[in-house]
Design a protein around this motif. Sequence first.
Motif, PDB file in Angstrom:
ATOM      1  N   VAL A 132       1.049  -1.117   0.030  1.00 42.30           N
ATOM      2  CA  VAL A 132      -0.560  -0.163  -0.347  1.00 42.30           C
ATOM      3  C   VAL A 132       0.464   1.317   0.361  1.00 42.30           C
ATOM      4  O   VAL A 132       0.829   2.644  -0.670  1.00 42.30           O
ATOM      5  CB  VAL A 132      -0.599   0.015   1.882  1.00 42.30           C
ATOM      6  CG1 VAL A 132      -1.622   0.999   1.331  1.00 42.30           C
ATOM      7  CG2 VAL A 132      -1.707  -0.921   1.203  1.00 42.30           C
ATOM      8  N   THR A 133       1.752   1.031   0.748  1.00 45.26           N
ATOM      9  CA  THR A 133       2.781   2.343   1.011  1.00 45.26           C
ATOM     10  C   THR A 133       3.973   2.479  -0.544  1.00 45.26           C
ATOM     11  O   THR A 133       4.009   1.821  -1.091  1.00 45.26           O
ATOM     12  CB  THR A 133       3.759   1.947   1.148  1.00 45.26           C
ATOM     13  OG1 THR A 133       3.233   1.786   3.331  1.00 45.26           O
ATOM     14  CG2 THR A 133       4.688   3.147   1.407  1.00 45.26           C
ATOM     15  N   PRO A 134       3.625   4.010  -1.170  1.00 41.67           N
ATOM     16  CA  PRO A 134       4.212   4.322  -2.571  1.00 41.67           C
ATOM     17  C   PRO A 134       4.874   4.519  -2.352  1.00 41.67           C
ATOM     18  O   PRO A 134       6.541   4.110  -1.468  1.00 41.67           O
ATOM     19  CB  PRO A 134       3.069   5.739  -2.710  1.00 41.67           C
ATOM     20  CG  PRO A 134       3.166   6.343  -1.186  1.00 41.67           C
ATOM     21  CD  PRO A 134       2.556   5.459  -0.200  1.00 41.67           C
TER      22      PRO A 134
ATOM     23  N   LEU B 201      -2.645   6.516  -2.275  1.00 39.17           N
ATOM     24  CA  LEU B 201      -2.107   5.757  -1.110  1.00 39.17           C
ATOM     25  C   LEU B 201      -1.435   6.193  -0.138  1.00 39.17           C
ATOM     26  O   LEU B 201      -1.836   5.416   1.121  1.00 39.17           O
ATOM     27  CB  LEU B 201      -0.965   5.045  -2.446  1.00 39.17           C
ATOM     28  CG  LEU B 201      -1.184   4.092  -3.084  1.00 39.17           C
ATOM     29  CD1 LEU B 201       0.046   4.169  -4.642  1.00 39.17           C
ATOM     30  CD2 LEU B 201      -1.719   3.358  -3.490  1.00 39.17           C
ATOM     31  N   LYS B 202      -0.414   7.451  -0.134  1.00 39.24           N
ATOM     32  CA  LYS B 202      -0.435   8.152   1.129  1.00 39.24           C
ATOM     33  C   LYS B 202      -1.822   8.112   1.695  1.00 39.24           C
ATOM     34  O   LYS B 202      -1.669   7.676   2.999  1.00 39.24           O
ATOM     35  CB  LYS B 202      -0.307   8.836   0.996  1.00 39.24           C
ATOM     36  CG  LYS B 202       1.928   9.205   0.711  1.00 39.24           C
ATOM     37  CD  LYS B 202       2.590   8.345   1.090  1.00 39.24           C
ATOM     38  CE  LYS B 202       2.774   9.349   2.928  1.00 39.24           C
ATOM     39  NZ  LYS B 202       3.650   8.535   3.310  1.00 39.24           N
ATOM     40  N   LYS B 203      -2.916   8.201   2.005  1.00 43.69           N
ATOM     41  CA  LYS B 203      -4.354   8.300   2.504  1.00 43.69           C
ATOM     42  C   LYS B 203      -4.791   7.025   2.726  1.00 43.69           C
ATOM     43  O   LYS B 203      -5.423   7.010   3.302  1.00 43.69           O
ATOM     44  CB  LYS B 203      -5.225   8.818   1.211  1.00 43.69           C
ATOM     45  CG  LYS B 203      -6.697   8.540   2.055  1.00 43.69           C
ATOM     46  CD  LYS B 203      -7.466   9.676   1.233  1.00 43.69           C
ATOM     47  CE  LYS B 203      -9.235   9.824   2.146  1.00 43.69           C
ATOM     48  NZ  LYS B 203      -9.967  10.635   1.768  1.00 43.69           N
ATOM     49  N   LEU B 204      -4.124   5.828   2.277  1.00 41.11           N
ATOM     50  CA  LEU B 204      -4.815   4.529   1.973  1.00 41.11           C
ATOM     51  C   LEU B 204      -4.347   4.189   3.714  1.00 41.11           C
ATOM     52  O   LEU B 204      -4.142   3.358   4.470  1.00 41.11           O
ATOM     53  CB  LEU B 204      -4.878   3.656   1.336  1.00 41.11           C
ATOM     54  CG  LEU B 204      -6.269   3.790   0.223  1.00 41.11           C
ATOM     55  CD1 LEU B 204      -6.342   3.189  -0.929  1.00 41.11           C
ATOM     56  CD2 LEU B 204      -7.661   3.269   1.231  1.00 41.11           C
TER      57      LEU B 204
ATOM     58  N   VAL C  47       3.114  -0.186   4.758  1.00 39.97           N
ATOM     59  CA  VAL C  47       1.891  -0.708   5.170  1.00 39.97           C
ATOM     60  C   VAL C  47       1.886  -1.525   4.020  1.00 39.97           C
ATOM     61  O   VAL C  47       1.912  -0.964   2.924  1.00 39.97           O
ATOM     62  CB  VAL C  47       0.375   0.169   5.162  1.00 39.97           C
ATOM     63  CG1 VAL C  47      -0.527  -0.525   5.173  1.00 39.97           C
ATOM     64  CG2 VAL C  47       0.252   0.835   6.178  1.00 39.97           C
ATOM     65  N   ALA C  48       1.342  -2.839   3.979  1.00 36.96           N
ATOM     66  CA  ALA C  48       1.495  -3.902   3.271  1.00 36.96           C
ATOM     67  C   ALA C  48      -0.009  -5.076   3.438  1.00 36.96           C
ATOM     68  O   ALA C  48      -0.511  -4.916   4.275  1.00 36.96           O
ATOM     69  CB  ALA C  48       2.066  -4.444   2.793  1.00 36.96           C
ATOM     70  N   MET C  49      -0.380  -5.450   2.261  1.00 35.59           N
ATOM     71  CA  MET C  49      -1.898  -6.282   2.572  1.00 35.59           C
ATOM     72  C   MET C  49      -1.384  -7.461   2.093  1.00 35.59           C
ATOM     73  O   MET C  49      -1.148  -7.782   0.613  1.00 35.59           O
ATOM     74  CB  MET C  49      -3.531  -5.760   2.362  1.00 35.59           C
ATOM     75  CG  MET C  49      -3.538  -5.278   0.515  1.00 35.59           C
ATOM     76  SD  MET C  49      -4.002  -6.916  -0.059  1.00 35.59           S
ATOM     77  CE  MET C  49      -3.366  -6.843  -1.615  1.00 35.59           C
ATOM     78  N   THR C  50      -2.015  -8.819   2.553  1.00 32.57           N
ATOM     79  CA  THR C  50      -1.871 -10.425   1.582  1.00 32.57           C
ATOM     80  C   THR C  50      -3.360 -10.319   1.472  1.00 32.57           C
ATOM     81  O   THR C  50      -4.216 -10.422   2.885  1.00 32.57           O
ATOM     82  CB  THR C  50      -1.352 -11.685   2.945  1.00 32.57           C
ATOM     83  OG1 THR C  50       0.362 -10.971   3.685  1.00 32.57           O
ATOM     84  CG2 THR C  50      -1.371 -12.780   2.458  1.00 32.57           C
ATOM     85  N   TYR C  51      -3.442 -11.265   0.353  1.00 33.27           N
ATOM     86  CA  TYR C  51      -5.092 -11.966  -0.108  1.00 33.27           C
ATOM     87  C   TYR C  51      -5.475 -12.622   1.117  1.00 33.27           C
ATOM     88  O   TYR C  51      -3.863 -13.591   1.563  1.00 33.27           O
ATOM     89  CB  TYR C  51      -4.614 -12.373  -1.758  1.00 33.27           C
ATOM     90  CG  TYR C  51      -4.292 -11.336  -2.651  1.00 33.27           C
ATOM     91  CD1 TYR C  51      -5.373 -10.346  -2.266  1.00 33.27           C
ATOM     92  CD2 TYR C  51      -3.339 -11.132  -3.166  1.00 33.27           C
ATOM     93  CE1 TYR C  51      -5.779  -9.530  -3.801  1.00 33.27           C
ATOM     94  CE2 TYR C  51      -3.100 -10.370  -4.000  1.00 33.27           C
ATOM     95  CZ  TYR C  51      -3.586  -8.603  -4.618  1.00 33.27           C
ATOM     96  OH  TYR C  51      -3.999  -8.204  -4.918  1.00 33.27           O
ATOM     97  N   ALA C  52      -6.342 -13.141   1.098  1.00 33.06           N
ATOM     98  CA  ALA C  52      -7.078 -14.174   1.838  1.00 33.06           C
ATOM     99  C   ALA C  52      -6.753 -15.913   0.770  1.00 33.06           C
ATOM    100  O   ALA C  52      -6.268 -15.666  -0.448  1.00 33.06           O
ATOM    101  CB  ALA C  52      -9.071 -13.974   1.443  1.00 33.06           C
TER     102      ALA C  52
END
Length: 282
Positions: free
Chosen positions: A72-74, A89-92, A143-148
């Motif tokens: 997420v972090t740009p 992206l900074k907002k998210l 900040v990052a995310m991993t899919y289900a």
Amino acid sequence: MQAQEANAALGVLEERLDGAGSRAERVAAFEAAYRHVAQWRYEVAVEGRWQRPGASAEDVRTPLAPGSGYRVTPDNWLPDRDTPAFKMLKKLEQVGLDRLAGETSLQNRVTLRDGRRVNGNTLGLQPGRYRFTGEVIEGSVEVAMTYAEAGDREVLRQAAFEALAELEEARAGAGTDPQDPEQRQTFVDAAYFLVQGPEFQRGSDAIMRTFIAAAHTRVFDAAPVLPQAIDLDGMVRGQDGFSQVMHEQLRIAKSPAAQPGADVGAERPAVHSPHRREGLGR
């Protein structure tokens, strides 16, 4: 291009749904339209459009690998930070940090319409790295995310088709209204389930948004203008945050019949490309 495919998917829905007599047939119709859009996205990749350098068209039909995710972090090292994408992206990123509240990981749980709960994606923190070299940026955190997991994502996609079939049944009965709070929430739920259920290594965002535009046009007889980046937005904000954004920003597109030079004999509005109207087209 996306609007053209959304109209094609709408044609699939009309053909399959106009003769549907059961919930199962309606669910199958929405899944068929989704598959139509997925095939279109692959064909676009084969033609060499919307491809990043080094990307393969086969990525668009290759299932997500276990543990796949998205940062997420740009890229903070970029010289030009005054772009809509960087600001979004900074907002998210800040939304993600607020939700994590100092923790290193947060499991998004998705509540289905029947009350069951399914694991969605995971939001978390990781060491900062340069995107292309992989070199660690000392002291930096992203900040990052991993899919289900694959099984949960399949449950979520089917739940989306079922929610849309529920709206189609209402349309065939007493009718639907995109401003009706309960029906609007049903659609928002369907959209969120799809956001949480991506299928392929690349292209799932365009597949999901194009399909959602066609589905909304069918069940409400009104083409939508979707909020920007709803796929990533839903991954970061979670179910309640996604619902709030959709209720605040989801709009109805103006009918072409109301625009100068339009064919006033058109029976339904063409699907407008929400991505082009809102300046987003990744």
